[in-house]
Design an enzyme around this catalytic site. Structure first.
Site, PDB file in Angstrom:
ATOM      1  N   LYS A 101     -13.327  -7.935  -7.529  1.00  0.00           N
ATOM      2  CA  LYS A 101     -13.825  -8.329  -6.358  1.00  0.00           C
ATOM      3  C   LYS A 101     -15.255  -8.547  -6.426  1.00  0.00           C
ATOM      4  O   LYS A 101     -16.092  -7.569  -6.803  1.00  0.00           O
ATOM      5  CB  LYS A 101     -13.411  -7.067  -5.058  1.00  0.00           C
ATOM      6  CG  LYS A 101     -11.885  -6.847  -4.831  1.00  0.00           C
ATOM      7  CD  LYS A 101     -11.838  -5.705  -4.038  1.00  0.00           C
ATOM      8  CE  LYS A 101     -10.186  -5.474  -3.896  1.00  0.00           C
ATOM      9  NZ  LYS A 101     -10.077  -4.267  -2.968  1.00  0.00           N
TER      10      LYS A 101
ATOM     11  N   LYS B 197       0.987  -1.246   0.146  1.00  0.00           N
ATOM     12  CA  LYS B 197       0.018   0.033  -0.001  1.00  0.00           C
ATOM     13  C   LYS B 197       0.962   1.363   0.031  1.00  0.00           C
ATOM     14  O   LYS B 197       1.644   1.316   0.868  1.00  0.00           O
ATOM     15  CB  LYS B 197      -0.849   0.025   1.424  1.00  0.00           C
ATOM     16  CG  LYS B 197      -1.975  -1.232   1.174  1.00  0.00           C
ATOM     17  CD  LYS B 197      -3.071  -1.017   0.234  1.00  0.00           C
ATOM     18  CE  LYS B 197      -4.014  -2.001   0.395  1.00  0.00           C
ATOM     19  NZ  LYS B 197      -5.102  -1.552  -0.292  1.00  0.00           N
TER      20      LYS B 197
ATOM     21  N   ASP C 194      -0.224  -0.354  -4.415  1.00  0.00           N
ATOM     22  CA  ASP C 194      -1.886  -0.081  -4.419  1.00  0.00           C
ATOM     23  C   ASP C 194      -2.126   1.394  -3.701  1.00  0.00           C
ATOM     24  O   ASP C 194      -1.673   1.439  -2.383  1.00  0.00           O
ATOM     25  CB  ASP C 194      -2.575  -1.160  -3.612  1.00  0.00           C
ATOM     26  CG  ASP C 194      -3.919  -0.846  -3.754  1.00  0.00           C
ATOM     27  OD1 ASP C 194      -4.474   0.281  -4.118  1.00  0.00           O
ATOM     28  OD2 ASP C 194      -5.020  -1.560  -3.162  1.00  0.00           O
TER      29      ASP C 194
ATOM     30  N   GLU D 101      -2.084   0.049  -8.624  1.00  0.00           N
ATOM     31  CA  GLU D 101      -3.661  -0.122  -8.508  1.00  0.00           C
ATOM     32  C   GLU D 101      -4.227   1.168  -8.235  1.00  0.00           C
ATOM     33  O   GLU D 101      -3.819   1.934  -6.961  1.00  0.00           O
ATOM     34  CB  GLU D 101      -3.539  -1.314  -7.323  1.00  0.00           C
ATOM     35  CG  GLU D 101      -5.159  -1.684  -7.321  1.00  0.00           C
ATOM     36  CD  GLU D 101      -5.143  -2.906  -6.274  1.00  0.00           C
ATOM     37  OE1 GLU D 101      -4.300  -3.744  -6.272  1.00  0.00           O
ATOM     38  OE2 GLU D 101      -6.124  -3.005  -5.573  1.00  0.00           O
TER      39      GLU D 101
ATOM     40  N   ASP E 222      -9.279  -0.892  -9.377  1.00  0.00           N
ATOM     41  CA  ASP E 222      -9.977  -1.423  -8.230  1.00  0.00           C
ATOM     42  C   ASP E 222     -11.240  -0.900  -7.957  1.00  0.00           C
ATOM     43  O   ASP E 222     -12.366  -0.877  -8.652  1.00  0.00           O
ATOM     44  CB  ASP E 222      -8.878  -1.540  -7.132  1.00  0.00           C
ATOM     45  CG  ASP E 222      -9.491  -2.142  -5.808  1.00  0.00           C
ATOM     46  OD1 ASP E 222     -10.933  -2.479  -5.752  1.00  0.00           O
ATOM     47  OD2 ASP E 222      -8.932  -2.505  -4.945  1.00  0.00           O
TER      48      ASP E 222
HETATM   49 MG    MG Z   1      -7.014  -2.098  -4.086  1.00  0.00          MG
END
Ligand code: MG
Length: 367
Positions: free
Chosen positions: A261, A163, A188, A212, A237
């Site tokens: 997702k 992240k 991300d 991302e 995402d």
């Molecule tokens: Mg993500």
């Protein structure tokens, strides 16, 4: 499908380690577990994966609870569906709220697969031998990042997602790349670079597998402009909250990869449509994670068994997050891969004792 009853549990469990992103830190994970019972007592399982606060998308556990209790489950129990794909009739009266819809959709697919005496992955056309696993590491000190990456590599993971946010990007990513020249590294951003696109040019030469969601959720046009400036593929995402969003992102060249997702896109039916769309347009796909419990995790494994899921997903062992999960058996990663459960449906059942320990409220909704 002869559904006679829905049981909804609101649960809360403490993560083994707090998980920090550019937008917030998750320490205590609340979640929703949905059981759909048919008249023979077969149970399909779904999970509401929204977070407690609306930092990731607009939905929260509380909004999902209202949608499920007031609209989606009463509407579902009025219908007599023959197949999960017919659930569009149930969702039709509710705009948005994909994670609430996905809880129902997951449970419908699990129930349908169990009624058909098949593993869910087989039913939806999964042909891989194993699903490819990957870990996500929250933002923290560089020493902690390297320590967690070392642990993940020693457990056989070949992909690590980090992240990032402005001022926590080039240094940690360079350190990780230096320590593991062969590792697949994803960065991300959870939308942290809107207006700071230039800062991403600094990490474009690190050989990242992808970046991302660098910019805002609704900002497909700026993602397209940024992709033109970057060699590193952009993966969307948060922006892809439906099949239509995927159509738009692909038409605008906003990304080269989409992380799917099941919760974020409104369920497995919608996820399968997006997978087909991406394959037609040569957009790579992989399965993202939501710090979820064992039910959504098992659904993710089923999805990741589809042909084309060649990039490791956010699929980790249950034990990475939880002392004891509410589903059993645990998802286990061996040498960076996950063997699918062979049982019917998603192949896991509820650990009722553990569920009771972590349940805040339960609700029955009958036909
Ligand atoms: Mg993500």
């Amino acid at each position: 499908m002869n559904i006679v009853k829905a049981v909804l549990h609101e649960i809360s469990m403490t993560l083994k380690k707090p998980f920090k992103t550019s937008l917030g830190t998750v320490t205590e994970r609340r979640g929703l577990v949905l059981e759909l019972h048919d008249k023979k007592g077969v149970i399909g399982l779904g999970e509401g994966v929204a977070f407690s606060e609306p930092w990731y998308t607009e939905e929260t556990i509380d909004t999902s609870l209202i949608m499920l209790q007031k609209y989606l489950l009463p509407a579902l129990l009025k219908e007599d569906l023959r197949h999960p794909e017919e659930a569009a009739r149930v969702y039709g009266a509710v705009r948005g709220n994909p994670m609430a819809k996905a809880a129902v959709d997951m449970a419908l697919w699990d129930l349908y697969a169990r009624q058909s005496h098949k593993p869910l992955y087989e039913l939806i056309g999964g042909t891989r031998k194993r699903a490819l696993a990957g870990v996500a590491i929250g933002s923290q000190s560089i020493d902690d990042l390297l320590e967690q990456a070392k642990e993940a590599v020693s457990e056989g993971y070949t992909r690590v997602k980090v992240k990032i946010m402005p001022r926590y990007d080039i240094k940690p990513l360079t350190a990780l790349r230096k320590a593991y020249p062969e590792l697949s590294i994803l960065a991300d951003a959870n939308s942290a670079y809107e207006g700071k696109e230039d800062e991403l040019l600094a990490i474009d030469g690190l050989g990242l597998q992808m970046i991302e969601q660098p910019l805002s959720q609704k900002d497909l046009a700026r993602h397209a402009a940024l992709q033109k400036r970057l060699n590193t593929p952009i993966c969307l995402d948060e922006s892809i909250d439906s099949y239509d969003a995927a159509v738009n992102a692909i038409a605008l060249n906003s990304c080269k990869v989409i992380n799917i997702k099941i919760g974020r896109v409104g369920g497995l039916t919608e996820a399968l449509k997006i997978v087909r769309l991406c394959q037609e347009h040569h957009i790579q796909v992989w399965c993202g994670g939501m710090l979820e419990f064992g039910i959504s995790r098992a659904h993710n494994v089923a999805l990741s068994m589809l042909p084309g899921f060649d990039i490791p997903g956010d699929l980790s062992s249950s034990s990475r997050y939880w002392e004891e999960d509410i589903a059993m058996p645990d998802v286990m990663v061996r040498s960076g891969e996950i063997e699918p459960f062979k049982g019917h449906g998603i192949g896991v059942s509820l650990n009722r004792k553990r569920l009771e320990e972590v349940t805040l409220h339960s609700f029955d909704i009958k036909k």
